[in-house]
Design a protein around this motif. Structure first.
Motif, PDB file in Angstrom:
ATOM      1  N   UNK A  83       0.851  -1.190   0.000  1.00  0.00           N
ATOM      2  CA  UNK A  83       0.000   0.000   0.000  1.00  0.00           C
ATOM      3  C   UNK A  83       0.887   1.240   0.000  1.00  0.00           C
ATOM      4  N   UNK A  84       0.929   1.967  -1.110  1.00  0.00           N
ATOM      5  CA  UNK A  84       1.817   3.125  -1.212  1.00  0.00           C
ATOM      6  C   UNK A  84       1.294   4.343  -0.465  1.00  0.00           C
ATOM      7  N   UNK A  85       2.073   5.413  -0.539  1.00  0.00           N
ATOM      8  CA  UNK A  85       1.666   6.684   0.043  1.00  0.00           C
ATOM      9  C   UNK A  85       0.632   7.378  -0.823  1.00  0.00           C
ATOM     10  N   UNK A  86       0.208   8.545  -0.398  1.00  0.00           N
ATOM     11  CA  UNK A  86      -0.867   9.299  -1.034  1.00  0.00           C
ATOM     12  C   UNK A  86      -0.519   9.815  -2.431  1.00  0.00           C
ATOM     13  N   UNK A  87       0.666  10.329  -2.601  1.00  0.00           N
ATOM     14  CA  UNK A  87       1.057  11.005  -3.837  1.00  0.00           C
ATOM     15  C   UNK A  87       1.124  10.051  -5.021  1.00  0.00           C
ATOM     16  N   UNK A  88       0.732  10.531  -6.199  1.00  0.00           N
ATOM     17  CA  UNK A  88       0.763   9.711  -7.409  1.00  0.00           C
ATOM     18  C   UNK A  88       2.190   9.286  -7.755  1.00  0.00           C
ATOM     19  N   UNK A  89       3.188  10.029  -7.289  1.00  0.00           N
ATOM     20  CA  UNK A  89       4.576   9.642  -7.556  1.00  0.00           C
ATOM     21  C   UNK A  89       4.914   8.312  -6.887  1.00  0.00           C
ATOM     22  N   UNK A  90       4.114   7.913  -5.910  1.00  0.00           N
ATOM     23  CA  UNK A  90       4.359   6.640  -5.241  1.00  0.00           C
ATOM     24  C   UNK A  90       4.008   5.433  -6.115  1.00  0.00           C
ATOM     25  N   UNK A  91       3.313   5.670  -7.214  1.00  0.00           N
ATOM     26  CA  UNK A  91       2.981   4.568  -8.121  1.00  0.00           C
ATOM     27  C   UNK A  91       4.270   3.919  -8.639  1.00  0.00           C
ATOM     28  N   UNK A  92       5.226   4.719  -9.056  1.00  0.00           N
ATOM     29  CA  UNK A  92       6.509   4.200  -9.522  1.00  0.00           C
ATOM     30  C   UNK A  92       7.309   3.627  -8.353  1.00  0.00           C
ATOM     31  N   UNK A  93       7.297   4.336  -7.217  1.00  0.00           N
ATOM     32  CA  UNK A  93       8.066   3.909  -6.044  1.00  0.00           C
ATOM     33  C   UNK A  93       7.598   2.534  -5.556  1.00  0.00           C
ATOM     34  N   UNK A  94       6.282   2.323  -5.477  1.00  0.00           N
ATOM     35  CA  UNK A  94       5.775   1.051  -4.956  1.00  0.00           C
ATOM     36  C   UNK A  94       6.095  -0.090  -5.929  1.00  0.00           C
ATOM     37  N   UNK A  95       6.187   0.221  -7.223  1.00  0.00           N
ATOM     38  CA  UNK A  95       6.602  -0.778  -8.208  1.00  0.00           C
ATOM     39  C   UNK A  95       8.042  -1.213  -7.946  1.00  0.00           C
ATOM     40  N   UNK A  96       8.898  -0.257  -7.608  1.00  0.00           N
ATOM     41  CA  UNK A  96      10.289  -0.576  -7.284  1.00  0.00           C
ATOM     42  C   UNK A  96      10.377  -1.401  -5.995  1.00  0.00           C
ATOM     43  N   UNK A  97       9.604  -1.016  -4.980  1.00  0.00           N
ATOM     44  CA  UNK A  97       9.590  -1.771  -3.726  1.00  0.00           C
ATOM     45  C   UNK A  97       9.086  -3.188  -3.980  1.00  0.00           C
ATOM     46  N   UNK A  98       8.019  -3.305  -4.760  1.00  0.00           N
ATOM     47  CA  UNK A  98       7.464  -4.623  -5.067  1.00  0.00           C
ATOM     48  C   UNK A  98       8.511  -5.510  -5.748  1.00  0.00           C
ATOM     49  N   UNK A  99       9.257  -4.942  -6.685  1.00  0.00           N
ATOM     50  CA  UNK A  99      10.298  -5.701  -7.378  1.00  0.00           C
ATOM     51  C   UNK A  99      11.368  -6.191  -6.394  1.00  0.00           C
ATOM     52  N   UNK A 100      11.725  -5.347  -5.418  1.00  0.00           N
ATOM     53  CA  UNK A 100      12.736  -5.715  -4.431  1.00  0.00           C
ATOM     54  C   UNK A 100      12.243  -6.799  -3.458  1.00  0.00           C
ATOM     55  N   UNK A 101      10.982  -6.695  -3.064  1.00  0.00           N
ATOM     56  CA  UNK A 101      10.461  -7.596  -2.036  1.00  0.00           C
ATOM     57  C   UNK A 101       9.840  -8.880  -2.585  1.00  0.00           C
ATOM     58  N   UNK A 102       9.486  -8.903  -3.851  1.00  0.00           N
ATOM     59  CA  UNK A 102       8.809 -10.058  -4.448  1.00  0.00           C
ATOM     60  C   UNK A 102       9.530 -11.386  -4.213  1.00  0.00           C
ATOM     61  N   UNK A 103      10.869 -11.444  -4.277  1.00  0.00           N
ATOM     62  CA  UNK A 103      11.537 -12.736  -4.058  1.00  0.00           C
ATOM     63  C   UNK A 103      11.307 -13.330  -2.655  1.00  0.00           C
ATOM     64  N   UNK A 104      10.878 -12.503  -1.706  1.00  0.00           N
ATOM     65  CA  UNK A 104      10.651 -12.979  -0.340  1.00  0.00           C
ATOM     66  C   UNK A 104       9.268 -13.594  -0.147  1.00  0.00           C
ATOM     67  N   UNK A 105       8.368 -13.422  -1.130  1.00  0.00           N
ATOM     68  CA  UNK A 105       6.971 -13.805  -0.957  1.00  0.00           C
ATOM     69  C   UNK A 105       6.473 -14.623  -2.148  1.00  0.00           C
ATOM     70  N   UNK A 106       5.408 -15.377  -1.932  1.00  0.00           N
ATOM     71  CA  UNK A 106       4.823 -16.196  -3.000  1.00  0.00           C
ATOM     72  C   UNK A 106       4.164 -15.337  -4.071  1.00  0.00           C
ATOM     73  N   UNK A 107       3.361 -14.366  -3.625  1.00  0.00           N
ATOM     74  CA  UNK A 107       2.663 -13.450  -4.532  1.00  0.00           C
ATOM     75  C   UNK A 107       2.699 -12.053  -3.929  1.00  0.00           C
TER      76      UNK A 107
END
Length: 175
Positions: free
Chosen positions: A6-30
């Motif tokens: 769940x990202x922050x309020x600002x629309x700029x977080x759309x790109x940021x949360x994609x980067x976080x998801x890419x970093x954390x995805x290997x730790x989780x099933x989905x």
């Protein structure tokens, strides 16, 4: 174990949360990253009630899961958990927006008192939306043993050290 992001309020977080998801995805099933409606409508602030409703649909067949959230996303997660829309095994929050809680008179303390799962908060020492000291004092007042607040160096509301985020995410339950 799955991960809801769940990202922050600002629309700029759309790109940021994609980067976080890419970093954390290997730790989780989905993983699933929520995109907020107000990013498309042009409204300036998140509609918490609408986003909780959206989560109720998305989360029907997603469990078990943990939550990673930043800023307004941590408020959304707290509200949704208190309403039992979300039932995570644990949460990792970055940049808890104490200023948002105060300015909008949000009952985040009540929402968080209703939780029993572990909550880890990473807070920059001098985050303008809530310094580490202020956020730590806020959670001490709530008196929840399931919440821990950790200080990170920084004077902004940006959380870009993905290695540190990943280190804490690796501590979340895996089953």
């Amino acid at each position: 174990m799955n991960l809801l992001l769940l990202p922050g309020n600002s629309k700029r977080h759309k790109q940021w949360i994609t980067e976080v998801e890419r970093e954390l995805a290997p730790l989780f099933s989905q993983t699933y990253a929520q995109n907020y409606r107000h990013w498309d409508t042009g409204d300036s602030e998140i509609d918490l009630a609408r986003e909780v409703e959206q989560l109720s649909t998305v989360m029907e067949n997603f469990g078990p899961y943990c939550v990673f959230a930043k800023s307004a996303g941590s408020i959304l997660a707290s509200k949704a958990a208190a309403e039992t829309t979300l039932q995570p095994k644990a949460c990792l929050f970055t940049g808890f927006p104490l200023e948002m809680v105060v300015n909008h008179n949000l009952p985040a303390d009540d929402w968080l008192r209703a939780t029993e799962f572990p909550v880890i908060i990473l807070q920059n020492e001098h985050d303008p939306l809530g310094s580490f000291n202020d956020v730590a004092a806020y959670f001490k007042k709530i008196e929840r043993q399931n919440v821990s607040v950790h200080s990170l160096p920084g004077e902004t509301h940006n959380y870009l050290d993905f290695a540190v985020i990943k280190e804490f995410a690796a501590q979340l339950p895996k089953s």
